[in-house]
Design a protein around this motif. Structure first.
Motif, PDB file in Angstrom:
ATOM      1  N   ASN A 190     -45.534  21.764   2.476  1.00 38.76           N
ATOM      2  CA  ASN A 190     -44.849  21.492   3.740  1.00 38.76           C
ATOM      3  C   ASN A 190     -43.383  21.879   3.688  1.00 38.76           C
ATOM      4  O   ASN A 190     -42.750  22.080   4.724  1.00 38.76           O
ATOM      5  CB  ASN A 190     -44.961  19.999   4.073  1.00 38.76           C
TER       6      ASN A 190
ATOM      7  N   CYS B  36     -40.580  31.304   7.015  1.00 39.63           N
ATOM      8  CA  CYS B  36     -41.003  29.947   6.665  1.00 39.63           C
ATOM      9  C   CYS B  36     -41.173  29.089   7.910  1.00 39.63           C
ATOM     10  O   CYS B  36     -42.151  28.345   8.044  1.00 39.63           O
ATOM     11  CB  CYS B  36     -40.000  29.309   5.716  1.00 39.63           C
TER      12      CYS B  36
ATOM     13  N   LEU C  70     -42.922  25.566   7.934  1.00 40.11           N
ATOM     14  CA  LEU C  70     -42.428  25.083   6.653  1.00 40.11           C
ATOM     15  C   LEU C  70     -40.932  24.791   6.751  1.00 40.11           C
ATOM     16  O   LEU C  70     -40.173  25.589   7.313  1.00 40.11           O
ATOM     17  CB  LEU C  70     -42.655  26.126   5.559  1.00 40.11           C
TER      18      LEU C  70
END
Length: 254
Positions: free
Chosen positions: A189, A206, A211
């Protein structure tokens, strides 16, 4: 005047990253101790990163090294010590006489203090039964406020298997080309990378994968330039040995 007003009205506020104190606020208090946690709370630091390992009788403590020698008046591997003996050790005098009497901190005590004061934790797993560690975090009501990080991919995979519901697994990206593999294998995560290796394209990629990006800016020397770069890049978290300086310069995360 009208043009200036329009420009101001449409400007995008600067995003301030959250702060993650590496082993606490270890430039102003001994690392991984309650004094370091208190310093994080005092300065409004978002996360305290802590290293968690286990004693001979299966009590979780905070200690970065496998041995007690560097940061306590004990010696040898903590895994060979009973908790009753660990609790007698001094973990503060090495840093400064004003911290004499600081103890090797039990992880359970940190969880309770953190919950009381709204301090989140980054749990750097070292040793011990991972399920037992997870159960302890749950029992203290801190699961939603702990990130989890592992030095070995196999440990991270095991954690993902036993705790698929946890949405705070961190993973290190050692090269930008490694991102896709890490996503596929670990399903993290939060991705963690050194600030010098982070680019705007990396942050954007990301974020497209939902993320968070944590920038490592470690060391006690002047990090003014790296801190500013982290803000400009729009990373989500800054991991630093001087979180109090970052907070004083930029304020709390927005």
């Amino acid at each position: 005047m009208l043009a200036a007003g329009c420009s101001q009205r449409h400007s995008t506020p600067t995003k301030i990253p959250m702060t993650n104190g590496h082993r606490g606020a270890n430039a102003i208090a001994p690392e991984n101790t309650m004094a370091s946690a208190d310093s994080c709370i005092k300065y409004g630091i978002d996360y305290m990163e802590c290293d968690v390992c286990i004693s001979k009788d299966s009590v979780f403590y905070l200690l970065h090294d496998s041995t007690l020698d560097r940061t306590t008046n004990g010696s040898g591997n903590i895994a060979r010590w009973m908790s009753a003996d660990i609790d007698t050790l001094d973990a503060g005098s090495w840093f400064g006489p004003e911290f004499a009497g600081q103890r090797v901190l039990r992880f359970a005590d940190l969880l309770r203090k953190s919950k009381e004061h709204g301090l989140k934790l980054t749990v750097d797993y070292r040793t011990g039964d991972l399920q037992k560690l997870l159960d302890l975090v749950k029992s203290e009501g801190m699961l939603e406020n702990c990130n989890f990080t592992f030095s070995k991919d196999e440990e991270a995979k095991h954690f993902r298997r036993i705790a698929p519901e946890v949405k705070t697994l961190q993973a290190y990206i050692r090269h930008k080309d490694d991102l896709e593999r890490v996503i596929e294998e670990l399903n993290p995560n939060i991705v963690v990378a050194w600030i010098d290796s982070i680019t705007p394209e990396f942050v954007e990629k990301c974020h497209r994968h939902n993320l968070q990006v944590m920038a490592l800016i470690l060391g006690l020397d002047d990090k003014t330039e790296q801190n500013q770069r982290a803000v400009e890049l729009g990373v989500d978290v800054v991991a630093t040995d001087r979180p109090e300086q970052f907070i004083m310069k930029y304020g709390k995360a927005k």
